[in-house]
Design an enzyme around this catalytic site. Structure first.
Site, PDB file in Angstrom:
ATOM      1  N   GLU A  13       0.722  -1.058   0.114  1.00  0.00           N
ATOM      2  CA  GLU A  13       0.029  -0.207   0.086  1.00  0.00           C
ATOM      3  C   GLU A  13       1.054   1.305  -0.090  1.00  0.00           C
ATOM      4  OE1 GLU A  13      -3.504  -0.370   2.548  1.00  0.00           O
ATOM      5  OE2 GLU A  13      -2.352  -2.277   3.167  1.00  0.00           O
ATOM      6  N   SER A 141      -6.982  -1.956   2.190  1.00  0.00           N
ATOM      7  CA  SER A 141      -7.247  -1.548   0.947  1.00  0.00           C
ATOM      8  C   SER A 141      -7.642  -2.470   0.111  1.00  0.00           C
ATOM      9  CB  SER A 141      -6.005  -0.635   0.199  1.00  0.00           C
ATOM     10  OG  SER A 141      -5.694   0.358   1.258  1.00  0.00           O
ATOM     11  N   TYR A 209      -9.727   3.835  -5.004  1.00  0.00           N
ATOM     12  CA  TYR A 209      -8.726   4.934  -5.226  1.00  0.00           C
ATOM     13  C   TYR A 209      -8.911   5.486  -6.609  1.00  0.00           C
ATOM     14  CZ  TYR A 209      -6.961   3.254  -0.744  1.00  0.00           C
ATOM     15  OH  TYR A 209      -6.659   2.949   0.564  1.00  0.00           O
ATOM     16  N   ARG A 248     -11.381   4.343  11.555  1.00  0.00           N
ATOM     17  CA  ARG A 248     -12.531   4.070  10.644  1.00  0.00           C
ATOM     18  C   ARG A 248     -13.083   2.656  10.755  1.00  0.00           C
ATOM     19  NH1 ARG A 248     -10.807   4.022   5.626  1.00  0.00           N
ATOM     20  NH2 ARG A 248     -11.749   1.801   5.395  1.00  0.00           N
ATOM     21  N   ASP A 250     -15.533  -0.290   9.046  1.00  0.00           N
ATOM     22  CA  ASP A 250     -16.248  -0.852   8.035  1.00  0.00           C
ATOM     23  C   ASP A 250     -17.320  -1.878   8.176  1.00  0.00           C
ATOM     24  OD1 ASP A 250     -14.720   1.147   6.636  1.00  0.00           O
ATOM     25  OD2 ASP A 250     -13.310  -0.514   5.745  1.00  0.00           O
ATOM     26  N   GLU A 262     -13.946  -4.570   9.540  1.00  0.00           N
ATOM     27  CA  GLU A 262     -12.725  -4.333  10.213  1.00  0.00           C
ATOM     28  C   GLU A 262     -12.837  -2.921  10.810  1.00  0.00           C
ATOM     29  OE1 GLU A 262      -9.593  -4.778   7.030  1.00  0.00           O
ATOM     30  OE2 GLU A 262     -10.467  -3.016   5.856  1.00  0.00           O
ATOM     31  N   ASN A 264      -9.871   0.457  10.970  1.00  0.00           N
ATOM     32  CA  ASN A 264      -8.595   0.861  10.518  1.00  0.00           C
ATOM     33  C   ASN A 264      -8.049   2.030  11.532  1.00  0.00           C
ATOM     34  OD1 ASN A 264      -8.734  -0.144   7.560  1.00  0.00           O
ATOM     35  ND2 ASN A 264     -10.480   0.588   8.159  1.00  0.00           N
ATOM     36  N   GLY A 268      -7.203   5.990   5.265  1.00  0.00           N
ATOM     37  CA  GLY A 268      -6.595   6.870   4.169  1.00  0.00           C
ATOM     38  C   GLY A 268      -6.921   8.273   4.188  1.00  0.00           C
TER      39      GLY A 268
END
Length: 323
Positions: A13, A141, A209, A248, A250, A262, A264, A268
């Site tokens: 990443e 990602s 992305y 964050r 999800d 998960e 994070n 990002g």
């Protein structure tokens, strides 16, 4: 302040990390800070020495190192404050199987899973129902993630991960739609509804992305009860893992409600990233978000220093009593 902006590294990443760092550097400069970019790939052996010449470190690393807590532990050793979670929460959140154990123990729903760290023994049968997702246990990602619809396809998907030296997490596919929710400080930000456009199966790397890769609507156009439930679960996951500063989480929203995929700890920060979008919906500009993360990082460092001082005082008291 003199801020060391740590980005790049050697995970798959890396490019996402560098892309976000370019925007963070501009924001830090606009805020009046003196910024020194630092890439652990060529510079790892000089990290502690370099960090000690700075007042603060801002991390924008994804995968390992960075999200695994290694860099955070080294910065703690150097006595340099940074934004986000400490080493323990960072490691637990990056290790998907550990995250799921902790969250399920706290009553946070998550899809059934199987942790497969090594090549299974001959005759091994997957205990999960198909379809399922095969993911790197310590990645993000959606890199190297595959959807598998049958036992015949599972072996090749696992081999693809093991050939790269990765542990595998198998997770039953949960039918529904995707939402995400960031936590800033100890407050859940507005939720985001995600609808992939480049991939019909899941929110993959391209959808995340590439411009136009997904529709990301914030605040999510869902009913108040669902919105509140997702925000509640995001904050509970944040606290259960011991996260600090921001995170964050999800989710997939199934017929029976949202389930956690998960969390994070270094989400990002590119132009298409979700945390800046949620912050904007809460009335916070990108620069204000960066400033708030620094403020929270300094507060965390101050708490840590007070705790260390208190522990030293207790040690001194017992030492005096022994005398």
């Amino acid at each position: 302040m003199r801020i060391l902006l740590i980005a790049g590294g050697w995970s798959n990443e890396r490019e996402v990390s560098l892309s976000g760092a370019a925007q963070i550097e501009k924001a830090l400069s606009r805020l009046g800070h003196q910024v020194t970019p630092f890439d652990p790939l060529p510079g790892f052996d000089g990290l502690i020495e370099t960090a000690k010449d700075h007042d603060f470190a801002f991390l924008n690393l994804h995968g390992s190192p960075g999200e695994d807590g290694l860099i955070q532990a080294m910065l703690d050793a150097a006595g340099v404050p940074y934004q986000g979670s400490g080493p323990k929460a960072s490691f637990l959140a990056l290790h998907k199987a550990a995250t799921k154990q902790i969250c399920r123990a706290e009553g946070i729903p998550t899809p059934n899973w199987a942790f497969v760290p090594v090549v299974p023994a001959a005759g091994w049968l997957c205990p999960l129902a198909y379809p399922l997702f095969v993911k790197p246990n310590n990645g993000g990602s959606s890199v190297d993630m595959q959807r598998v619809d049958s036992a015949e396809k599972l072996g090749p998907a696992l081999d693809a991960l093991f050939s790269k030296g990765k542990e595998a997490l198998l997770e039953e596919a949960a039918p529904g739609f995707e939402m995400t929710c960031a936590v800033l400080g100890e407050e859940a930000l507005p939720t985001i509804l995600i609808t992939p456009k480049l991939s019909g199966e899941f929110f993959d790397y391209r959808s995340k992305y590439e411009d136009g890769g997904a529709d990301e609507i914030c605040p999510a156009p869902v009913d108040d009860d669902l919105n509140a439930r997702v925000r509640e679960l995001a904050l509970r996951a944040h606290l259960a893992l011991g996260c600090e500063g921001y995170s964050r989480s999800d989710f997939i929203v199934t017929e029976s409600g949202p389930v956690l995929l998960e969390t994070n700890t270094l989400p990002g920060m590119t132009a298409t990233s979700l945390v800046p979008k949620a912050a904007a919906a809460a009335g916070m500009s990108f620069d204000e978000l960066i400033a708030r993360l620094i403020e929270l990082g300094l507060a965390r460092s101050a708490r840590r220093q007070r705790a260390q001082a208190a522990a030293e005082d207790v040690t001194d008291i017992f030492a005096d009593e022994d005398i």
